[in-house]
Design a protein around this motif. Structure first.
Motif, PDB file in Angstrom:
ATOM      1  N   ARG A 155     -21.580 -11.180 -31.024  1.00 38.86           N
ATOM      2  CA  ARG A 155     -21.565  -9.856 -30.381  1.00 38.86           C
ATOM      3  C   ARG A 155     -22.363  -9.833 -29.092  1.00 38.86           C
ATOM      4  NH1 ARG A 155     -18.389  -5.408 -32.180  1.00 38.86           N
ATOM      5  NH2 ARG A 155     -17.277  -6.505 -33.799  1.00 38.86           N
ATOM      6  N   ASP A 156     -23.603 -10.347 -29.169  1.00 39.33           N
ATOM      7  CA  ASP A 156     -24.512 -10.207 -28.041  1.00 39.33           C
ATOM      8  C   ASP A 156     -25.456 -11.414 -27.969  1.00 39.33           C
ATOM      9  OD1 ASP A 156     -26.217  -9.364 -26.089  1.00 39.33           O
ATOM     10  OD2 ASP A 156     -26.505  -7.336 -26.901  1.00 39.33           O
ATOM     11  N   PRO A 157     -24.936 -12.535 -27.459  1.00 37.64           N
ATOM     12  CA  PRO A 157     -25.756 -13.749 -27.387  1.00 37.64           C
ATOM     13  C   PRO A 157     -27.041 -13.548 -26.566  1.00 37.64           C
ATOM     14  CG  PRO A 157     -23.454 -14.270 -26.962  1.00 37.64           C
ATOM     15  CD  PRO A 157     -23.548 -12.776 -27.010  1.00 37.64           C
ATOM     16  N   GLU A 158     -26.956 -12.697 -25.541  1.00 41.58           N
ATOM     17  CA  GLU A 158     -28.124 -12.477 -24.677  1.00 41.58           C
ATOM     18  C   GLU A 158     -29.267 -11.827 -25.466  1.00 41.58           C
ATOM     19  OE1 GLU A 158     -28.865  -9.359 -21.455  1.00 41.58           O
ATOM     20  OE2 GLU A 158     -27.257 -10.634 -20.661  1.00 41.58           O
ATOM     21  N   ARG A 159     -28.898 -10.906 -26.362  1.00 42.05           N
ATOM     22  CA  ARG A 159     -29.902 -10.250 -27.211  1.00 42.05           C
ATOM     23  C   ARG A 159     -30.582 -11.269 -28.122  1.00 42.05           C
ATOM     24  NH1 ARG A 159     -27.143  -6.182 -31.178  1.00 42.05           N
ATOM     25  NH2 ARG A 159     -26.178  -8.151 -31.753  1.00 42.05           N
ATOM     26  N   CYS A 160     -29.771 -12.173 -28.660  1.00 41.39           N
ATOM     27  CA  CYS A 160     -30.324 -13.200 -29.536  1.00 41.39           C
ATOM     28  C   CYS A 160     -31.299 -14.090 -28.746  1.00 41.39           C
ATOM     29  CB  CYS A 160     -29.175 -14.035 -30.121  1.00 41.39           C
ATOM     30  SG  CYS A 160     -29.734 -15.272 -31.266  1.00 41.39           S
ATOM     31  N   GLU A 161     -30.924 -14.441 -27.508  1.00 40.33           N
ATOM     32  CA  GLU A 161     -31.813 -15.282 -26.690  1.00 40.33           C
ATOM     33  C   GLU A 161     -33.095 -14.530 -26.352  1.00 40.33           C
ATOM     34  OE1 GLU A 161     -31.101 -18.492 -26.612  1.00 40.33           O
ATOM     35  OE2 GLU A 161     -29.402 -17.691 -27.719  1.00 40.33           O
ATOM     36  N   ALA A 162     -32.971 -13.212 -26.104  1.00 42.84           N
ATOM     37  CA  ALA A 162     -34.170 -12.417 -25.798  1.00 42.84           C
ATOM     38  C   ALA A 162     -35.129 -12.445 -26.984  1.00 42.84           C
ATOM     39  CB  ALA A 162     -33.782 -10.978 -25.462  1.00 42.84           C
ATOM     40  N   PHE A 163     -34.583 -12.424 -28.194  1.00 44.37           N
ATOM     41  CA  PHE A 163     -35.452 -12.484 -29.381  1.00 44.37           C
ATOM     42  C   PHE A 163     -36.096 -13.869 -29.503  1.00 44.37           C
ATOM     43  CE2 PHE A 163     -36.416 -13.443 -33.737  1.00 44.37           C
ATOM     44  CZ  PHE A 163     -37.232 -12.378 -34.062  1.00 44.37           C
ATOM     45  N   ILE A 164     -35.289 -14.912 -29.370  1.00 39.35           N
ATOM     46  CA  ILE A 164     -35.823 -16.280 -29.478  1.00 39.35           C
ATOM     47  C   ILE A 164     -36.895 -16.504 -28.402  1.00 39.35           C
ATOM     48  CG2 ILE A 164     -35.219 -18.739 -29.232  1.00 39.35           C
ATOM     49  CD1 ILE A 164     -32.472 -18.057 -30.462  1.00 39.35           C
ATOM     50  N   ASP A 165     -36.671 -15.898 -27.223  1.00 39.28           N
ATOM     51  CA  ASP A 165     -37.612 -16.072 -26.100  1.00 39.28           C
ATOM     52  C   ASP A 165     -39.017 -15.563 -26.408  1.00 39.28           C
ATOM     53  OD1 ASP A 165     -36.238 -17.505 -24.301  1.00 39.28           O
ATOM     54  OD2 ASP A 165     -35.620 -15.804 -23.042  1.00 39.28           O
ATOM     55  N   ILE A 166     -39.123 -14.616 -27.349  1.00 37.28           N
ATOM     56  CA  ILE A 166     -40.471 -14.116 -27.696  1.00 37.28           C
ATOM     57  C   ILE A 166     -41.322 -15.303 -28.140  1.00 37.28           C
ATOM     58  CG2 ILE A 166     -41.804 -12.640 -29.261  1.00 37.28           C
ATOM     59  CD1 ILE A 166     -39.339 -10.847 -29.590  1.00 37.28           C
ATOM     60  N   PHE A 167     -40.734 -16.176 -28.937  1.00 36.45           N
ATOM     61  CA  PHE A 167     -41.481 -17.312 -29.485  1.00 36.45           C
ATOM     62  C   PHE A 167     -41.664 -18.395 -28.413  1.00 36.45           C
ATOM     63  CE2 PHE A 167     -39.841 -14.895 -32.944  1.00 36.45           C
ATOM     64  CZ  PHE A 167     -40.858 -14.907 -33.874  1.00 36.45           C
ATOM     65  N   ARG A 168     -40.617 -18.551 -27.584  1.00 39.20           N
ATOM     66  CA  ARG A 168     -40.712 -19.551 -26.511  1.00 39.20           C
ATOM     67  C   ARG A 168     -41.843 -19.171 -25.568  1.00 39.20           C
ATOM     68  NH1 ARG A 168     -35.473 -19.797 -25.120  1.00 39.20           N
ATOM     69  NH2 ARG A 168     -35.018 -21.665 -26.308  1.00 39.20           N
ATOM     70  N   GLN A 169     -41.902 -17.878 -25.220  1.00 40.77           N
ATOM     71  CA  GLN A 169     -42.917 -17.433 -24.263  1.00 40.77           C
ATOM     72  C   GLN A 169     -44.344 -17.536 -24.814  1.00 40.77           C
ATOM     73  OE1 GLN A 169     -41.335 -13.621 -23.165  1.00 40.77           O
ATOM     74  NE2 GLN A 169     -39.761 -14.586 -21.895  1.00 40.77           N
ATOM     75  N   GLN A 170     -44.444 -17.511 -26.136  1.00 42.14           N
ATOM     76  CA  GLN A 170     -45.783 -17.672 -26.741  1.00 42.14           C
ATOM     77  C   GLN A 170     -46.170 -19.145 -26.825  1.00 42.14           C
ATOM     78  OE1 GLN A 170     -47.834 -14.972 -27.740  1.00 42.14           O
ATOM     79  NE2 GLN A 170     -46.246 -13.967 -26.524  1.00 42.14           N
ATOM     80  N   GLY A 171     -45.291 -20.026 -26.357  1.00 48.35           N
ATOM     81  CA  GLY A 171     -45.609 -21.459 -26.310  1.00 48.35           C
ATOM     82  C   GLY A 171     -45.267 -22.212 -27.577  1.00 48.35           C
TER      83      GLY A 171
END
Ligand SMILES: NC(=O)c1ccc[n+]([C@@H]2O[C@H](COP(=O)([O-])OP(=O)(O)OC[C@H]3O[C@@H](n4cnc5c(N)ncnc54)[C@H](OP(=O)(O)O)[C@@H]3O)[C@@H](O)[C@H]2O)c1
Length: 261
Positions: A145-161
């Motif tokens: 449905r919304d791959p960008e939304r999924c990436e935004a969620f995964i990015d929370i963890f990526r951004q925390q290192g």
């Protein structure tokens, strides 16, 4: 932040609150939803709170529904959820056993939802100061449905290192049985021995004390869930028992040879 998300965390216990704190810090809107009343805790964390998911869905446009319930209760919690009201939101779980969680999501969540299975491999103790370098395991189970939304969620963890590990749920369970389950079992075994700090601790002993400290803080229910719902855990427990017997046998055999000299 690429895209602010509205995240409802179902299961607002130890781990749910720990995640909520971080999500709020990253600028996302968080609503807790749990069996117990955490209204005050949620307020202190800067989150909304409702005990009834219907009320959450009445009041908010939810982007992400995150399941942080105990492994044992998750199926019954999902069965009571008004899943037909979830629209096309992204459903995420953080259960420490992944094949089981993935199967639950696929079985119960409506086809229009996106599904992401995750395991942040750290907790309120190990991730207290920073998430830098700590593994975040995930599988995009169904993202249409919304791959960008999924990436935004995964990015929370990526951004925390976090160390980002994309891996199938089956591979996760295979590795976790021989790492996480062994660690928890060792911690609980040493706790049974009642090991305590002494004035002459070695570095090795300090590490063992730390294992006890981090594992017994988790609920026994969580530990049982790792055993019950990781298909490889039972065999790993058998292997541990055999390993202790082998070590004991080797000592006794060596001892016998020494006394024959
Ligand atoms: N702790 C960690 O370090 C860690 C790390 C990674 C993943 N996880 C995963 O995160 C999840 C939560 O772990 P946790 O450490 O918070 O402890 P837990 O004991 O595994 O789960 C506690 C949560 O489950 C809910 N719950 C338990 N029984 C329930 C029932 N019968 N009906 C409805 N809700 C029920 C509790 O709700 P109430 O509080 O409202 O009673 C609470 O929110 C687990 O799936 C665990 O595998 C934990």
């Amino acid at each position: 932040m690429a895209r602010p998300l509205t995240v409802v965390i179902v299961g607002f216990g130890n781990f749910g609150q720990f995640l909520a704190k971080a999500f709020v810090r990253c600028g996302h809107k968080v609503i807790g939803c749990s069996r117990s009343d955490y209204t005050d805790v949620a307020r202190q964390l800067g989150c909304g709170y409702e005990r009834d998911l219907d009320r959450v869905l009445d009041r908010y446009r939810v982007d992400v529904l995150l399941l942080a319930t105990s492994i044992l209760s998750t199926e019954s919690v999902i069965r009571k959820m008004p899943v037909d009201r979830l629209g096309d939101c992204l459903v995420v779980d953080v259960l420490s056993v992944k094949t089981y969680a993935r199967d639950l999501l696929l079985r119960y969540m409506p086809p229009q939802t996106d599904l992401l299975a995750t395991h942040p491999m750290f907790g309120p103790e190990s991730g207290k100061h920073s998430w830098h370098g700590l593994p975040f395991v995930y599988e995009r189970v169904r993202v249409q449905r919304d791959p960008e939304r999924c990436e935004a969620f995964i990015d929370i963890f990526r951004q925390q290192g976090c160390a980002m590990v994309e891996m199938s749920c089956a591979d996760h369970d295979h590795y976790a049985a021989s790492t996480q389950f062994i660690t928890h079992t060792t911690g609980r075994m040493l706790a049974e021995l009642d090991i305590r700090s002494t004035p002459i601790n070695t570095k090795g002993f300090e590490s063992l004390l730390a294992v006890v400290e981090t594992t017994v803080r988790d609920s026994f229910e969580l530990y049982y869930g790792l055993y019950r719902y990781n298909p490889n855990a039972h065999e790993e427990l058998e292997k541990m028992q055999r390993a202790l017997e082998n070590v004991k046998r080797k000592l006794e055999e060596y001892d016998a040879r020494q006394s024959q000299r």
